[in-house]
Write a protein that holds these residues in place. Sequence first.
Motif, PDB file in Angstrom:
ATOM      1  N   UNK A 145     -21.815  90.316  57.023  1.00  0.00           N
ATOM      2  CA  UNK A 145     -20.583  89.453  57.264  1.00  0.00           C
ATOM      3  C   UNK A 145     -19.439  89.922  56.346  1.00  0.00           C
ATOM      4  N   UNK A 146     -19.493  91.267  55.972  1.00  0.00           N
ATOM      5  CA  UNK A 146     -18.455  92.100  55.354  1.00  0.00           C
ATOM      6  C   UNK A 146     -17.145  91.911  56.112  1.00  0.00           C
ATOM      7  N   UNK A 147     -16.087  92.199  55.395  1.00  0.00           N
ATOM      8  CA  UNK A 147     -14.751  92.284  56.168  1.00  0.00           C
ATOM      9  C   UNK A 147     -14.877  93.639  57.029  1.00  0.00           C
ATOM     10  N   UNK A 148     -14.227  93.599  58.200  1.00  0.00           N
ATOM     11  CA  UNK A 148     -14.214  94.703  59.039  1.00  0.00           C
ATOM     12  C   UNK A 148     -13.337  95.723  58.690  1.00  0.00           C
ATOM     13  N   UNK A 149     -14.036  96.757  58.098  1.00  0.00           N
ATOM     14  CA  UNK A 149     -13.617  97.946  57.602  1.00  0.00           C
ATOM     15  C   UNK A 149     -12.633  98.785  58.485  1.00  0.00           C
ATOM     16  N   UNK A 150     -11.668  99.339  57.909  1.00  0.00           N
ATOM     17  CA  UNK A 150     -10.791 100.432  58.756  1.00  0.00           C
ATOM     18  C   UNK A 150     -10.875 101.741  57.979  1.00  0.00           C
ATOM     19  N   UNK A 151     -11.072 102.819  58.692  1.00  0.00           N
ATOM     20  CA  UNK A 151     -10.926 104.271  57.790  1.00  0.00           C
ATOM     21  C   UNK A 151      -9.711 104.361  56.840  1.00  0.00           C
ATOM     22  N   UNK A 152      -9.884 104.587  55.716  1.00  0.00           N
ATOM     23  CA  UNK A 152      -8.786 104.873  54.897  1.00  0.00           C
ATOM     24  C   UNK A 152      -8.965 105.856  53.864  1.00  0.00           C
ATOM     25  N   UNK A 153      -7.936 106.569  53.314  1.00  0.00           N
ATOM     26  CA  UNK A 153      -8.013 107.676  52.422  1.00  0.00           C
ATOM     27  C   UNK A 153      -6.718 107.803  51.504  1.00  0.00           C
ATOM     28  N   UNK A 154      -6.738 108.494  50.762  1.00  0.00           N
ATOM     29  CA  UNK A 154      -5.451 108.524  49.550  1.00  0.00           C
ATOM     30  C   UNK A 154      -5.381 109.986  49.298  1.00  0.00           C
ATOM     31  N   UNK A 155      -4.022 110.321  49.543  1.00  0.00           N
ATOM     32  CA  UNK A 155      -3.847 111.903  49.289  1.00  0.00           C
ATOM     33  C   UNK A 155      -2.268 111.892  48.818  1.00  0.00           C
ATOM     34  N   UNK A 156      -2.000 112.737  47.765  1.00  0.00           N
ATOM     35  CA  UNK A 156      -0.666 113.001  47.472  1.00  0.00           C
ATOM     36  C   UNK A 156       0.142 111.614  46.983  1.00  0.00           C
ATOM     37  N   UNK A 157      -0.358 110.509  46.640  1.00  0.00           N
ATOM     38  CA  UNK A 157       0.169 109.447  46.161  1.00  0.00           C
ATOM     39  C   UNK A 157       0.333 108.471  47.312  1.00  0.00           C
ATOM     40  N   UNK A 158       0.049 108.632  48.394  1.00  0.00           N
ATOM     41  CA  UNK A 158      -0.185 107.802  49.806  1.00  0.00           C
ATOM     42  C   UNK A 158      -1.450 107.650  49.995  1.00  0.00           C
ATOM     43  N   UNK A 159      -1.208 105.967  50.611  1.00  0.00           N
ATOM     44  CA  UNK A 159      -2.665 105.741  51.336  1.00  0.00           C
ATOM     45  C   UNK A 159      -2.336 105.684  52.721  1.00  0.00           C
ATOM     46  N   UNK A 160      -3.405 106.248  53.518  1.00  0.00           N
ATOM     47  CA  UNK A 160      -3.477 106.352  54.843  1.00  0.00           C
ATOM     48  C   UNK A 160      -4.572 105.423  55.465  1.00  0.00           C
ATOM     49  N   UNK A 161      -4.217 104.753  56.609  1.00  0.00           N
ATOM     50  CA  UNK A 161      -5.536 103.886  57.161  1.00  0.00           C
ATOM     51  C   UNK A 161      -5.194 104.214  58.806  1.00  0.00           C
ATOM     52  N   UNK A 162      -6.640 104.209  59.100  1.00  0.00           N
ATOM     53  CA  UNK A 162      -6.665 104.292  60.931  1.00  0.00           C
ATOM     54  C   UNK A 162      -6.776 102.896  61.151  1.00  0.00           C
ATOM     55  N   UNK A 163      -5.964 102.594  62.410  1.00  0.00           N
ATOM     56  CA  UNK A 163      -6.298 101.266  63.124  1.00  0.00           C
ATOM     57  C   UNK A 163      -7.283 101.064  63.823  1.00  0.00           C
ATOM     58  N   UNK A 164      -8.034 102.188  63.896  1.00  0.00           N
ATOM     59  CA  UNK A 164      -9.164 102.170  64.788  1.00  0.00           C
ATOM     60  C   UNK A 164     -10.724 101.950  64.139  1.00  0.00           C
ATOM     61  N   UNK A 165     -11.158 100.856  64.165  1.00  0.00           N
ATOM     62  CA  UNK A 165     -12.466 100.593  63.225  1.00  0.00           C
ATOM     63  C   UNK A 165     -13.702 101.550  63.614  1.00  0.00           C
TER      64      UNK A 165
END
Length: 450
Positions: A199-219
């Motif tokens: 029952x964890x929250x549904x995770x999204x792929x994410x990462x951090x580069x160069x002071x910016x956080x990127x997220x993919x909307x595709x679980x």
Amino acid sequence: MVQTSSPEIRETDAGPPRSSISAPSAPPAPSAPSAPEYASWISQDRSTDAASLTMRREAAELVERVMTHYRDNTTHEADGQWTEPVANYLDADRWQRETDAVHRSVPLPLAMSCELPGPNTYKAIDVLGIPVLITRDRQGTVHAMINACRHRGAKLLEPGCGVSKRLTCPYHSWSYDLAGELRGVYAEKTFGEVPREGRSLVRLPAGERAGIVFVSLDPGGTSQAVQALGEAEPDLDAWLGDLQPLLEGLRLAECHHYATSELTSPNWKVTLDGYLETYHFASLHPKTVFETNLSNMMAHDTWGPHQRIAPALRPIAQAVELPPDQRDPGDCVGPIYWLFPGLAIAGGWRQKIAVSLVLPRTATESVTQQIILLRDPAVTEEERQAADRFGAWFHEVVRDEDYATTYGVQQGLKALDGTDFVFGRNEPGLQHFHRTIHQHLDTAALRAAR
């Protein structure tokens, strides 16, 4: 002294023929907001890391390129013109295909690292109707997840940034840690036992580069096994490519988040068309942007889907007479780094930075977050007032000049259906943007046909 003119400046003395029918007098136009004071940062940077050295070396080369345009009264030009059917802005089915092929498929830059400045911080943001929650746990690792409780789907946090050691649902008080793991079930004795691992929250792929956080909307962008471990991350090194060292050299992660404001805006492509050229500076911004930037004069570069437009700033008129080692790049050129599909970083060589994040909502509406970053925190009242003026100027110019015009563009789209828009050779950024969208649509179509 080299003199330059902007070819799009029109004669205004004569005006149109007067009508014999008198019209009611219009209210006076609102006065243009006072331009903020700009201060260069790049000339003060003494960092010796590889990214900073690369950034400063490339900045000196970019200044030389823009100075060549200044001396010759030219601008960067594409090989030819580009036409885009007006129907491509109107078709709701196409909008759905675009957002599926682009926004639901690529790593989206949804936050600046300094919006999550320390452990137990978060940013909540709605993207295409999906409530996204970005967190930084107590170890400093960034996570992204659907902002919805696994009990009955209530939103855990309203949009915005904040600090919280635990994510507690306002509906029934289920609680999660900053990595999205279920930690507490209210009255579990009567509710019944709830397996934590399921029952964890549904995770999204994410990462951090160069002071910016990127997220993919595709679980499903990574395997479910990897997601369960909280290690999902899009391939950001490949996505940013050779642009990454230049972004790292800006040292955005060391900036301070001062403020965020939001604006509603038209269709996302109508909106972004206004960000990717300098052709309109003299005509649309005569008392604001054109006071500090020359019009229709820039260098242009691309890195895969991403790009940079680099307008000439007015002090270039004096700097052109100086030897190269006495020129301040931050005074001569105002580069805008633009990450596909909709993040613009303006003022990266200066003390104050304006970031624009444009996200689609519907086929006819998008939302823009304006994020103000400072190199140094605003501590004194004078510093806070200066930061407020900078943010207010940026907000008012975009709202009252850019978006007021693009709303007018959108209003005329239906009447222009069946025709096309033309992007000139001096608008290479627009051409690259639309070409990239077409490429993503073609790739998605090929994938669907297999």
